[in-house]
Design a protein around this motif. Structure first.
Motif, PDB file in Angstrom:
ATOM      1  N   SER A   1      33.916 -51.919  47.062  1.00  0.00           N
ATOM      2  CA  SER A   1      34.582 -50.823  46.367  1.00  0.00           C
ATOM      3  C   SER A   1      33.677 -49.601  46.422  1.00  0.00           C
ATOM      4  CB  SER A   1      34.871 -51.204  44.915  1.00  0.00           C
ATOM      5  OG  SER A   1      33.655 -51.321  44.203  1.00  0.00           O
ATOM      6  N   ALA A   2      34.228 -48.464  46.073  1.00  0.00           N
ATOM      7  CA  ALA A   2      33.442 -47.227  46.097  1.00  0.00           C
ATOM      8  C   ALA A   2      32.230 -47.325  45.174  1.00  0.00           C
ATOM      9  CB  ALA A   2      34.320 -46.043  45.713  1.00  0.00           C
ATOM     10  N   SER A   3      32.350 -48.055  44.100  1.00  0.00           N
ATOM     11  CA  SER A   3      31.228 -48.184  43.161  1.00  0.00           C
ATOM     12  C   SER A   3      30.116 -49.090  43.698  1.00  0.00           C
ATOM     13  CB  SER A   3      31.712 -48.704  41.807  1.00  0.00           C
ATOM     14  OG  SER A   3      32.262 -49.998  41.940  1.00  0.00           O
ATOM     15  N   ASP A   4      30.395 -49.811  44.781  1.00  0.00           N
ATOM     16  CA  ASP A   4      29.397 -50.695  45.407  1.00  0.00           C
ATOM     17  C   ASP A   4      28.629 -50.013  46.527  1.00  0.00           C
ATOM     18  OD1 ASP A   4      30.176 -52.928  43.880  1.00  0.00           O
ATOM     19  OD2 ASP A   4      31.771 -53.415  45.308  1.00  0.00           O
ATOM     20  N   ALA A   5      28.970 -48.758  46.825  1.00  0.00           N
ATOM     21  CA  ALA A   5      28.423 -48.111  48.014  1.00  0.00           C
ATOM     22  C   ALA A   5      27.990 -46.682  47.697  1.00  0.00           C
ATOM     23  CB  ALA A   5      29.480 -48.115  49.115  1.00  0.00           C
TER      24      ALA A   5
ATOM     25  N   PHE B   1      27.734 -39.807  46.498  1.00  0.00           N
ATOM     26  CA  PHE B   1      27.233 -39.120  47.685  1.00  0.00           C
ATOM     27  C   PHE B   1      25.822 -38.622  47.435  1.00  0.00           C
ATOM     28  CE2 PHE B   1      26.496 -35.314  50.228  1.00  0.00           C
ATOM     29  CZ  PHE B   1      26.809 -35.780  51.495  1.00  0.00           C
ATOM     30  N   ILE B   2      24.960 -38.808  48.423  1.00  0.00           N
ATOM     31  CA  ILE B   2      23.608 -38.252  48.408  1.00  0.00           C
ATOM     32  C   ILE B   2      23.491 -37.340  49.621  1.00  0.00           C
ATOM     33  CG2 ILE B   2      21.136 -38.721  48.591  1.00  0.00           C
ATOM     34  CD1 ILE B   2      21.704 -41.479  47.339  1.00  0.00           C
ATOM     35  N   GLY B   3      23.125 -36.098  49.355  1.00  0.00           N
ATOM     36  CA  GLY B   3      22.950 -35.147  50.447  1.00  0.00           C
ATOM     37  C   GLY B   3      21.578 -35.295  51.074  1.00  0.00           C
ATOM     38  N   TYR B   4      21.555 -35.372  52.390  1.00  0.00           N
ATOM     39  CA  TYR B   4      20.301 -35.428  53.134  1.00  0.00           C
ATOM     40  C   TYR B   4      20.058 -34.019  53.662  1.00  0.00           C
ATOM     41  CZ  TYR B   4      16.865 -36.670  56.660  1.00  0.00           C
ATOM     42  OH  TYR B   4      15.721 -36.740  57.415  1.00  0.00           O
TER      43      TYR B   4
ATOM     44  N   LEU C   1      35.093 -49.010  53.618  1.00  0.00           N
ATOM     45  CA  LEU C   1      34.858 -49.842  52.434  1.00  0.00           C
ATOM     46  C   LEU C   1      35.641 -51.146  52.529  1.00  0.00           C
ATOM     47  CD1 LEU C   1      34.961 -47.087  49.673  1.00  0.00           C
ATOM     48  CD2 LEU C   1      32.957 -48.459  50.332  1.00  0.00           C
ATOM     49  N   ASP C   2      36.881 -51.045  53.008  1.00  0.00           N
ATOM     50  CA  ASP C   2      37.712 -52.242  53.156  1.00  0.00           C
ATOM     51  C   ASP C   2      37.088 -53.217  54.149  1.00  0.00           C
ATOM     52  OD1 ASP C   2      40.168 -53.705  52.564  1.00  0.00           O
ATOM     53  OD2 ASP C   2      40.708 -53.237  54.656  1.00  0.00           O
ATOM     54  N   GLN C   3      36.558 -52.710  55.249  1.00  0.00           N
ATOM     55  CA  GLN C   3      35.909 -53.563  56.247  1.00  0.00           C
ATOM     56  C   GLN C   3      34.690 -54.280  55.663  1.00  0.00           C
ATOM     57  OE1 GLN C   3      36.593 -54.575  59.229  1.00  0.00           O
ATOM     58  NE2 GLN C   3      38.339 -53.296  59.699  1.00  0.00           N
ATOM     59  N   LEU C   4      34.027 -53.623  54.731  1.00  0.00           N
ATOM     60  CA  LEU C   4      32.850 -54.213  54.081  1.00  0.00           C
ATOM     61  C   LEU C   4      33.221 -55.058  52.861  1.00  0.00           C
ATOM     62  CD1 LEU C   4      30.537 -51.082  54.204  1.00  0.00           C
ATOM     63  CD2 LEU C   4      30.311 -53.170  55.576  1.00  0.00           C
ATOM     64  N   ASP C   5      34.514 -55.080  52.540  1.00  0.00           N
ATOM     65  CA  ASP C   5      34.997 -55.753  51.334  1.00  0.00           C
ATOM     66  C   ASP C   5      34.243 -55.234  50.110  1.00  0.00           C
ATOM     67  OD1 ASP C   5      36.723 -57.423  49.943  1.00  0.00           O
ATOM     68  OD2 ASP C   5      35.323 -59.119  50.024  1.00  0.00           O
TER      69      ASP C   5
END
Length: 77
Positions: free
Chosen positions: A17-21, A41-44, A11-15
């Protein structure tokens, strides 16, 4: 599978937050790590056995295909 610190570094590398991903995965360890950092999280799942294991691990959303996920992403653009 991922340690929560790995997810935080990604997440830090992508700049972001958890709510953005969102993390999409198929192992029981992945929702556990995602929950630890507040990452959705989405389970595949390929079969009902896998879905059962993920559900018992606390996974609330599962998909059998990534098509619905792509539809939501495209609609958001």
């Amino acid at each position: 599978m991922p340690h929560p610190d790995c997810l935080l570094r990604a997440l830090d590398q992508l700049d972001a937050s958890a709510s953005d991903a969102v993390l999409i995965g198929s192992s029981v360890a992945e929702p556990t790590a995602a929950n630890a950092v507040g990452l959705p999280f989405i389970g595949y799942v390929h079969n009902s056995d896998r879905k059962g294991r993920l559900t018992r691990a606390g996974c609330q959303q599962t998909v059998g295909s990534l098509a619905p996920v792509l539809e939501v992403i495209r609609a958001a653009d």
